[in-house]
Every structure is written in C-alpha cells, then in structure tokens.
Design a protein around this motif. Sequence first.
Motif, short mmCIF file in Angstrom:
data_model
loop_
_atom_site.label_atom_id
_atom_site.label_comp_id
_atom_site.label_asym_id
_atom_site.label_seq_id
_atom_site.Cartn_x
_atom_site.Cartn_y
_atom_site.Cartn_z
N TYR A 73 0.85 -1.20 0.00
CA TYR A 73 0.00 0.00 0.00
C TYR A 73 0.88 1.24 0.00
CZ TYR A 73 -4.36 2.47 0.85
OH TYR A 73 -5.47 3.27 0.72
N PHE A 74 0.71 2.08 -1.02
CA PHE A 74 1.50 3.31 -1.10
C PHE A 74 0.75 4.42 -0.36
CE2 PHE A 74 2.89 1.09 -4.97
CZ PHE A 74 4.26 1.18 -4.81
N LEU A 87 2.14 15.97 0.50
CA LEU A 87 1.11 15.94 -0.57
C LEU A 87 -0.18 16.60 -0.10
CD1 LEU A 87 0.28 15.12 -3.39
CD2 LEU A 87 -0.37 12.88 -2.54
N ASP A 128 -13.45 19.04 3.16
CA ASP A 128 -12.36 18.61 4.05
C ASP A 128 -12.70 17.30 4.74
OD1 ASP A 128 -11.01 20.84 3.44
OD2 ASP A 128 -10.92 21.67 5.45
N VAL A 188 -15.17 15.00 3.98
CA VAL A 188 -15.60 13.85 3.19
C VAL A 188 -14.49 13.36 2.26
CG1 VAL A 188 -17.23 13.07 1.42
CG2 VAL A 188 -18.02 14.53 3.29
N LEU A 201 -10.90 14.81 1.86
CA LEU A 201 -9.48 14.83 2.25
C LEU A 201 -9.03 13.60 3.05
CD1 LEU A 201 -8.50 18.53 2.96
CD2 LEU A 201 -7.36 16.94 1.43
N PRO A 202 -9.89 13.01 3.89
CA PRO A 202 -9.43 11.82 4.63
C PRO A 202 -9.02 10.67 3.72
CG PRO A 202 -11.44 12.67 5.61
CD PRO A 202 -11.22 13.44 4.33
N HIS A 203 -9.40 10.72 2.44
CA HIS A 203 -9.09 9.59 1.55
C HIS A 203 -7.86 9.86 0.69
CE1 HIS A 203 -12.76 8.06 3.03
NE2 HIS A 203 -13.46 9.04 2.54
N LEU A 204 -7.02 10.77 1.16
CA LEU A 204 -5.80 11.11 0.41
C LEU A 204 -4.91 9.88 0.18
CD1 LEU A 204 -4.14 13.46 -0.81
CD2 LEU A 204 -3.01 13.67 1.39
N ASP A 205 -4.75 9.05 1.21
CA ASP A 205 -3.92 7.85 1.08
C ASP A 205 -4.46 6.93 -0.02
OD1 ASP A 205 -1.89 8.34 2.84
OD2 ASP A 205 -2.79 7.26 4.52
N ALA A 206 -5.78 6.71 0.01
CA ALA A 206 -6.41 5.82 -0.98
C ALA A 206 -6.23 6.40 -2.38
CB ALA A 206 -7.89 5.64 -0.67
N TYR A 226 -3.85 8.41 -3.43
CA TYR A 226 -2.45 8.31 -3.85
C TYR A 226 -2.12 6.86 -4.21
CZ TYR A 226 2.61 8.46 -3.87
OH TYR A 226 3.92 8.34 -4.24
N ASN A 227 -2.58 5.92 -3.38
CA ASN A 227 -2.29 4.50 -3.62
C ASN A 227 -2.77 4.08 -5.02
OD1 ASN A 227 -1.50 1.76 -2.84
ND2 ASN A 227 -3.70 1.35 -2.74
N GLU A 242 1.59 11.96 -7.70
CA GLU A 242 1.32 13.20 -6.98
C GLU A 242 0.62 14.22 -7.88
OE1 GLU A 242 3.84 15.03 -4.15
OE2 GLU A 242 5.18 13.32 -3.99
N VAL A 251 -2.97 13.11 -8.36
CA VAL A 251 -3.80 13.30 -7.17
C VAL A 251 -4.21 14.78 -7.03
CG1 VAL A 251 -3.74 13.32 -4.64
CG2 VAL A 251 -2.98 11.29 -5.89
N GLN A 252 -3.27 15.69 -7.29
CA GLN A 252 -3.62 17.11 -7.19
C GLN A 252 -4.69 17.49 -8.20
OE1 GLN A 252 -0.14 19.81 -6.64
NE2 GLN A 252 0.99 17.92 -6.43
N PHE A 312 -8.04 16.05 -7.07
CA PHE A 312 -8.69 16.80 -6.00
C PHE A 312 -9.31 18.09 -6.53
CE2 PHE A 312 -8.47 15.06 -1.72
CZ PHE A 312 -7.71 13.91 -1.93
N ARG A 346 -15.14 7.67 -0.31
CA ARG A 346 -13.90 7.08 -0.81
C ARG A 346 -14.10 6.57 -2.24
NH1 ARG A 346 -11.14 1.93 0.55
NH2 ARG A 346 -13.17 1.40 1.35
#
Lengths: 252, 174
Positions: free
Chosen positions: A56-57, A63, B11, B13, B15-20, B22-23, B36, B39-40, B43, B59
């Motif tokens: 998982y990345f 960022l 924010d 709803v 932003l918390p899914h930033l990791d998902a 990016y993955n 990156e 992702v930008q 968003f 998500r």
Amino acid sequence: MTCSEFRTLLHGYMDGELDLVRNVDIEEHLRTCDACSQVYQAQLALRSALKSDELYFRAPAGLERKVRMATERPERKSWRRLQVPGWMGAALAAAAVVALAFFVLPMFSRRSQTERIAQDVLSAHVRSLMPGHLTDVPSSENHTVKPWFAGKLDFSPPVVDLGAEGFELVGGRLDYAADRPVAALVYRRGKHFINLFVWPSASAHDSAEAAAVRQGYNVLFWTRGRTNFWAISDVNRAELRQFTALVRARLS
Amino acid sequence: MDTHSPSSAFDQVVLPHLDAAYNLARWLTRNGNDAEDVVQEAFLRALKFFGGFHGGNGRAWLLAIVRNTCYDWLRRHRPSEMSDSFDEEVHEAVDPSPSPEDRLMKQADRLRVREALEALPLAWREVLILRELEGLSYKEIADVAGIKMGTVMSRLARARSGLQQQLAVDLTKE
C-alpha cells in the motif's frame, strides 16, 4: 457446476459476493473436485501474499499541503482577474489577514483536534492491552454491557453483538479521550482486539468514515447520529473496515 | 467556522481519503511523482464536482475521479500504454496448474509481488488494487472502474490468474 463455472465463481466466493445458494454449490464442488480444490488453495496463497501493508502506497509527506494549495487556487485566480487599483489591493490584503485569522487558523485547530483524539485513542488502546486493563465489565452479552454504563456516563452507548460475524464482544470499559469520559467497547477478532470508542458529538453533522494509521495500528473514525465512533486495532485495514461497516449497518 | 460550509464538508468527506487516492494513482501510473500530479488534479476535479456528491461512500466517489484522472493523464503522457488496448478475449485466462504455483507463491517475496502487479495490464491492475488493497465491494469497483457489476468477478478471476502466471514467470527466470 462445471469446473469452468467454478473457476470464475470461486472469486465471488472468496470475496464474499455470492448468494447463499451459490456459496453452497461452490463448497459442494470443492469437496468433490481435487483439481479445483487445488486452484482454490493457490488463490488463498495469492491472497495472503497480497495482504501486505507494504504493497500500500501511502501519500508522501507534503502531498496534503500541495492538495490543499491546489484546491484553494481557483479562488485566488478569480481575485486576480478583478484588476483592482492599488489602494484596494491593500484593503484586500488586510481582508485576507482577517480571513486567515477567522477561517484558516480554526481549520488547522480542528485538524489538530482530530490528531489529538487519534493520540488519545492510540494511548487508550495500547493501555487497554496491558494485563488487567482490557475490560471493566467482561461480558459477551450486549444486554449486560450496555446497562453497565448507565450511571457512569452521561449518555447510553450503542452496543452491538457481532459474534455471528466473527467479531466477538468481549466487554466494556470506561475510558478518557477527547477531554471527556467515553465508552470503550472491546471486540475480539481471532487473537486481535478491537477497541471501539463511543461518545456524543457536539455537531449534528454526520461525517463519512476516515482512516489513519498510528504506530502500526489501524484507526477508522466517523460521526453518525450525533455520536462519534473511533475504532482502533492491529487487524488489517480491510478487516477493520468490515467491522466498522457491520457496526454502522447494525445501528442504522 | 461554520462546519456546514461546502469547503469544510469537502475537508471532512474527501481529504481523509488522500492515502487511498495516492495509492490508486501510484499503482496506475507506476511512478511516485506522476501519482502526486494526478492526485492534485483529481482533488481539483473533486472540488469542482463536489456539489454533485449527495452523500454515500466518499472514498469510492473520490477513487472514481482519481481513476478517470489517471486515464486522462496516461492518454496524454503515455499513449502507448493506453493504445495497448485491453481485450478480454485476447487476455483469456488460463488456469495455472495449481500445485507448483502454490509452492512458488509461498516463496514469492513482497518485491516480486509488487513487480508482478506492476507488470499486469492496466485494467487488471486496477480491479486488483481496488479489491485487495482498498477492500471495495464489487458494486463499488463497478462504479469506480465504469464497468458492469457482472464484469467485475470475471475480470478479477483473469487478473488473479494473470498475477499467478506473472509470479511463476518471475521465478522461473532465475
């Protein structure tokens, strides 16, 4: 069922997406066909190889800041198009300072509040795993756990029994997080414990589930029906998501 | 600050899914810097479309946008990967002979799994990431990848067989 049908449906079976009848068909075929049973074993091995957090990345540091800047850019552009005289520019700059004080800074403080709760939840979880700290009321009966909180908290926490789904209720505990006493409900998944912290929310606004990782523990939190929920455990994220989805389904 | 303002809802709803986000972008572009950028851009799009989000799974909603942004990005910057158009018929799943595979799988370390995943065709990689790493349901995968729900299971079946073969190839090369 033919072997060819089995080899596609097997995936729905492993992903928990088949109805009961087809599940039974699959299991029946598994019992009677050695070749397909080996395919199943190989798929189980593949699945466990994929269940690695290292695949998982996670978003790199910085960022989030870039994304925030990117999503704020459209407003700045529209200002630039106004072609304002110099004195007005100064007035706008002053307004920007005021805006910063009133809007942006509280935004940061709200985020740091979430971070503080995450720290509280992490500490409480780790402490609960030390010998003798797990539960104040050890019971797998939600009818025992729920009334136990009466008189100890200024709210009645929802307690759901998920034993049939593989998340056994172990008991309840009083804890302290987010600057107030909260209910901690303890569940067990195999050898892993899940703490579900529950307390009333000041806001009537529901918020969707968000995820975090703190010192290797998975954390999921959401707000619904004026109640804050924070789940934390060392089970993997998918299993914790399964748990929180079950909790929400039971309470809706 | 008013917690009901649109930017605050965004924010909470999205932003918390930033990791998902990016993955998924990282797996589809196979490059950290490109991910990156994607992702930008995603968003920005999410902010633009946020008015049309009426609750539900934030998500999956965001991942659909990330996925489409990735595809647009790949079309622009690496059209060769896109022109290698995916064909379910050509990529017919062949069932691997199970027992040696099983043995090989256990030897396969994580680096091999990562490389094998990256070597899969885009359409297979995407359903595997959504299912195995994000834990999405078939319905959610269908929504994110823009395919029929009935296609999800057959594509996962092919993708997993493909991954097993890839891992077996990697090992026999040595």
